[in-house]
Scaffold this motif. Structure first.
Motif, PDB file in Angstrom:
ATOM      1  N   TYR A  37       0.838  -1.196   0.000  1.00  0.00           N
ATOM      2  CA  TYR A  37       0.000   0.000   0.000  1.00  0.00           C
ATOM      3  C   TYR A  37       0.870   1.240   0.000  1.00  0.00           C
ATOM      4  O   TYR A  37       2.064   1.160   0.201  1.00  0.00           O
ATOM      5  CB  TYR A  37      -0.986  -0.011   1.174  1.00  0.00           C
ATOM      6  CG  TYR A  37      -0.390   0.313   2.514  1.00  0.00           C
ATOM      7  CD1 TYR A  37      -0.606   1.548   3.108  1.00  0.00           C
ATOM      8  CD2 TYR A  37       0.374  -0.614   3.200  1.00  0.00           C
ATOM      9  CE1 TYR A  37      -0.072   1.853   4.343  1.00  0.00           C
ATOM     10  CE2 TYR A  37       0.907  -0.319   4.439  1.00  0.00           C
ATOM     11  CZ  TYR A  37       0.680   0.921   5.005  1.00  0.00           C
ATOM     12  OH  TYR A  37       1.217   1.221   6.217  1.00  0.00           O
ATOM     13  N   LYS A  38       0.234   2.378  -0.269  1.00  0.00           N
ATOM     14  CA  LYS A  38       0.927   3.664  -0.409  1.00  0.00           C
ATOM     15  C   LYS A  38       2.013   3.594  -1.483  1.00  0.00           C
ATOM     16  O   LYS A  38       3.169   3.922  -1.267  1.00  0.00           O
ATOM     17  CB  LYS A  38       1.524   4.131   0.910  1.00  0.00           C
ATOM     18  CG  LYS A  38       0.505   4.559   1.920  1.00  0.00           C
ATOM     19  CD  LYS A  38       1.168   5.249   3.087  1.00  0.00           C
ATOM     20  CE  LYS A  38       0.105   5.757   4.055  1.00  0.00           C
ATOM     21  NZ  LYS A  38       0.703   6.456   5.187  1.00  0.00           N
ATOM     22  N   VAL A  39       1.618   3.174  -2.668  1.00  0.00           N
ATOM     23  CA  VAL A  39       2.549   3.066  -3.793  1.00  0.00           C
ATOM     24  C   VAL A  39       2.841   4.463  -4.331  1.00  0.00           C
ATOM     25  O   VAL A  39       1.926   5.261  -4.552  1.00  0.00           O
ATOM     26  CB  VAL A  39       1.970   2.181  -4.910  1.00  0.00           C
ATOM     27  CG1 VAL A  39       2.929   2.095  -6.083  1.00  0.00           C
ATOM     28  CG2 VAL A  39       1.648   0.794  -4.384  1.00  0.00           C
ATOM     29  N   ALA A  61       6.742   1.296  -1.953  1.00  0.00           N
ATOM     30  CA  ALA A  61       5.499   1.017  -1.231  1.00  0.00           C
ATOM     31  C   ALA A  61       5.850   0.373   0.104  1.00  0.00           C
ATOM     32  O   ALA A  61       7.005   0.073   0.370  1.00  0.00           O
ATOM     33  CB  ALA A  61       4.595   0.094  -2.042  1.00  0.00           C
TER      34      ALA A  61
END
Length: 111
Positions: free
Chosen positions: A83-85, A106
């Protein structure tokens, strides 16, 4: 004249080393991409992957290619997802040498 030959030799050596990172086969298809950390997931570590163009005249690689390489890196450490790429264009003299490239980072997690 000798300085020019040495500079060209160094550039070719860097380009040859960097181009092999694009042709990785991996099993990152099972790694999910989430916008936020899912419930009951535990954070593992930050992962990153860099994709370099094949030549000087080739266009900058697509973010989708960098995402696939990032999923392969996450799968290699046993992550269930990322997540949070974030994507960034590589600069001069990064791991791609003088070729254009894209770096993806990420946070990997497991369930």
């Amino acid at each position: 004249m000798r300085v020019a030959v040495v500079c060209v030799a160094i550039a070719l050596a860097l380009a040859g080393c960097a181009s092999s990172s694009r042709n990785r086969a991996g099993g990152g298809a099972g790694v999910t991409v989430a916008p936020d950390l899912p419930l009951h997931a535990s954070i593992m570590q930050r992962v990153s992957a860099m994709i370099c163009a094949d030549s000087f005249i080739a266009p900058t690689p697509a973010n989708a290619d960098a995402l696939k390489a990032l999923q392969d890196e996450a799968a290699a450490i046993g992550a269930a997802g990322i997540y949070k790429v974030k994507y960034a264009q590589t600069g001069l003299l990064d791991r791609c040498g003088i070729l254009p490239g894209v770096e993806a980072t990420a946070i990997a997690y497991r369930m």
